[in-house]
Design a protein around this motif. Structure first.
Motif, PDB file in Angstrom:
ATOM      1  N   LEU A 100      16.983  20.599 -54.180  1.00  0.00           N
ATOM      2  CA  LEU A 100      17.304  19.196 -53.885  1.00  0.00           C
ATOM      3  C   LEU A 100      18.813  18.986 -53.819  1.00  0.00           C
ATOM      4  O   LEU A 100      19.304  18.228 -52.972  1.00  0.00           O
ATOM      5  CB  LEU A 100      16.663  18.269 -54.916  1.00  0.00           C
ATOM      6  N   LEU A 149       9.700   8.373 -52.308  1.00  0.00           N
ATOM      7  CA  LEU A 149      10.818   9.290 -52.578  1.00  0.00           C
ATOM      8  C   LEU A 149      10.360  10.527 -53.348  1.00  0.00           C
ATOM      9  O   LEU A 149      10.832  11.636 -53.083  1.00  0.00           O
ATOM     10  CB  LEU A 149      11.935   8.551 -53.320  1.00  0.00           C
ATOM     11  N   GLN A 150       9.432  10.341 -54.261  1.00  0.00           N
ATOM     12  CA  GLN A 150       8.899  11.490 -54.999  1.00  0.00           C
ATOM     13  C   GLN A 150       8.166  12.433 -54.056  1.00  0.00           C
ATOM     14  O   GLN A 150       8.317  13.658 -54.142  1.00  0.00           O
ATOM     15  CB  GLN A 150       7.968  11.011 -56.113  1.00  0.00           C
ATOM     16  N   GLY A 166      19.726   8.174 -54.730  1.00  0.00           N
ATOM     17  CA  GLY A 166      19.118   8.125 -56.060  1.00  0.00           C
ATOM     18  C   GLY A 166      19.550   9.284 -56.928  1.00  0.00           C
ATOM     19  O   GLY A 166      19.862   9.116 -58.111  1.00  0.00           O
ATOM     20  N   GLN A 167      19.609  10.481 -56.337  1.00  0.00           N
ATOM     21  CA  GLN A 167      20.062  11.663 -57.092  1.00  0.00           C
ATOM     22  C   GLN A 167      21.502  11.480 -57.556  1.00  0.00           C
ATOM     23  O   GLN A 167      21.842  11.807 -58.694  1.00  0.00           O
ATOM     24  CB  GLN A 167      19.968  12.913 -56.221  1.00  0.00           C
ATOM     25  N   THR A 216       8.740  12.804 -50.897  1.00  0.00           N
ATOM     26  CA  THR A 216       9.780  13.443 -50.083  1.00  0.00           C
ATOM     27  C   THR A 216      10.401  14.615 -50.840  1.00  0.00           C
ATOM     28  O   THR A 216      10.570  15.708 -50.281  1.00  0.00           O
ATOM     29  CB  THR A 216      10.865  12.413 -49.701  1.00  0.00           C
ATOM     30  N   ALA A 217      10.727  14.410 -52.090  1.00  0.00           N
ATOM     31  CA  ALA A 217      11.307  15.481 -52.908  1.00  0.00           C
ATOM     32  C   ALA A 217      10.333  16.644 -53.045  1.00  0.00           C
ATOM     33  O   ALA A 217      10.738  17.814 -52.941  1.00  0.00           O
ATOM     34  CB  ALA A 217      11.695  14.939 -54.280  1.00  0.00           C
ATOM     35  N   VAL A 276      14.856   7.608 -45.394  1.00  0.00           N
ATOM     36  CA  VAL A 276      14.173   8.103 -46.591  1.00  0.00           C
ATOM     37  C   VAL A 276      15.052   9.152 -47.273  1.00  0.00           C
ATOM     38  O   VAL A 276      15.245   9.122 -48.495  1.00  0.00           O
ATOM     39  CB  VAL A 276      12.790   8.702 -46.247  1.00  0.00           C
ATOM     40  N   CYS A 277      15.595  10.055 -46.481  1.00  0.00           N
ATOM     41  CA  CYS A 277      16.454  11.121 -47.028  1.00  0.00           C
ATOM     42  C   CYS A 277      17.700  10.546 -47.688  1.00  0.00           C
ATOM     43  O   CYS A 277      18.090  10.980 -48.774  1.00  0.00           O
ATOM     44  CB  CYS A 277      16.829  12.114 -45.933  1.00  0.00           C
ATOM     45  N   LEU A 310      16.782   9.091 -51.012  1.00  0.00           N
ATOM     46  CA  LEU A 310      16.558  10.150 -51.995  1.00  0.00           C
ATOM     47  C   LEU A 310      17.886  10.685 -52.532  1.00  0.00           C
ATOM     48  O   LEU A 310      18.085  10.806 -53.740  1.00  0.00           O
ATOM     49  CB  LEU A 310      15.742  11.280 -51.368  1.00  0.00           C
TER      50      LEU A 310
END
Length: 195
Positions: free
Chosen positions: A109, A13-14, A61-62, A16-17, A54-55, A58
């Motif tokens: 993001l 995830l990191q 999580g945000q 990806t960001a 994955v998106c 992410l």
């Protein structure tokens, strides 16, 4: 999930960001995510069936982090018995930070996250936050908030934050967005009116 699995997911995830912030959405592929994360493509697929998964992880999580920041603030404000106006201002500051971003990277993001909001999860997050905020405001002797007033106020705030993030509005970085939302939100939520 075990600790090692959690670390692997966090690294994916990191990565990806980082790709989203530095290179944009067009550069985002599962192969590139795996490469940047330092894992094999098979490892990535062990946790995520495709790029969209994955998106979504992410973005989820945000949103969880943003809601958690609001919850922590409300708990602190409750313990310290802060005045309702200060509580509302703190919530609005955390909404802007969590859902629009303070730094250029956070804003990129946030803009990406808002473009992914086709599912019901964002509505659920908004409803939970609104109900918690109402309970805290009423505890401080604020006006008895009707469902209609609470609904309109929270959707007005989050809708404004959403469009500011999507449009890349300079009001986010300037602090003006937060100031005006505090003014509007305080009037809607804290001023006693007959309904």
């Amino acid at each position: 999930m075990q600790a090692r699995s959690l670390r692997t997911v966090a690294v994916i995830l990191q990565a990806t960001a980082q790709i989203l912030v530095k290179e944009g959405e067009a550069a985002l592929t599962t192969n590139y995510i795996a490469e940047r994360a330092g894992v094999s493509i098979g490892t990535l697929y062990q946790y995520f069936p495709d790029k969209q998964a994955v998106c979504h992880a992410l973005v989820d999580g945000q949103r969880r982090e943003a809601i958690a920041a609001i919850e922590i603030w409300l708990d602190q404000a409750s313990r310290e018995q802060l005045p309702a106006a200060e509580v509302a201002k703190g919530v609005l500051a955390r909404i802007v930070t969590g859902f629009a971003g303070r730094t250029p990277a956070q804003r990129k993001l946030a803009r990406f996250a808002w473009r992914q909001d086709e599912d019901e999860r964002i509505a659920l997050s908004m409803r939970e936050t609104a109900e918690r905020m109402a309970a805290h405001l009423q505890r401080w002797g604020g006006p008895a908030l009707s469902y209609a007033r609470l609904y309109v106020a929270t959707r007005a705030v989050l809708g404004t934050v959403r469009f500011a993030a999507l449009e890349g509005s300079p009001l986010i970085a300037s602090g003006m967005l937060e100031e005006l939302l505090c003014e509007m939100g305080s009037r809607m939520l804290l001023e006693s009116t007959a309904e």
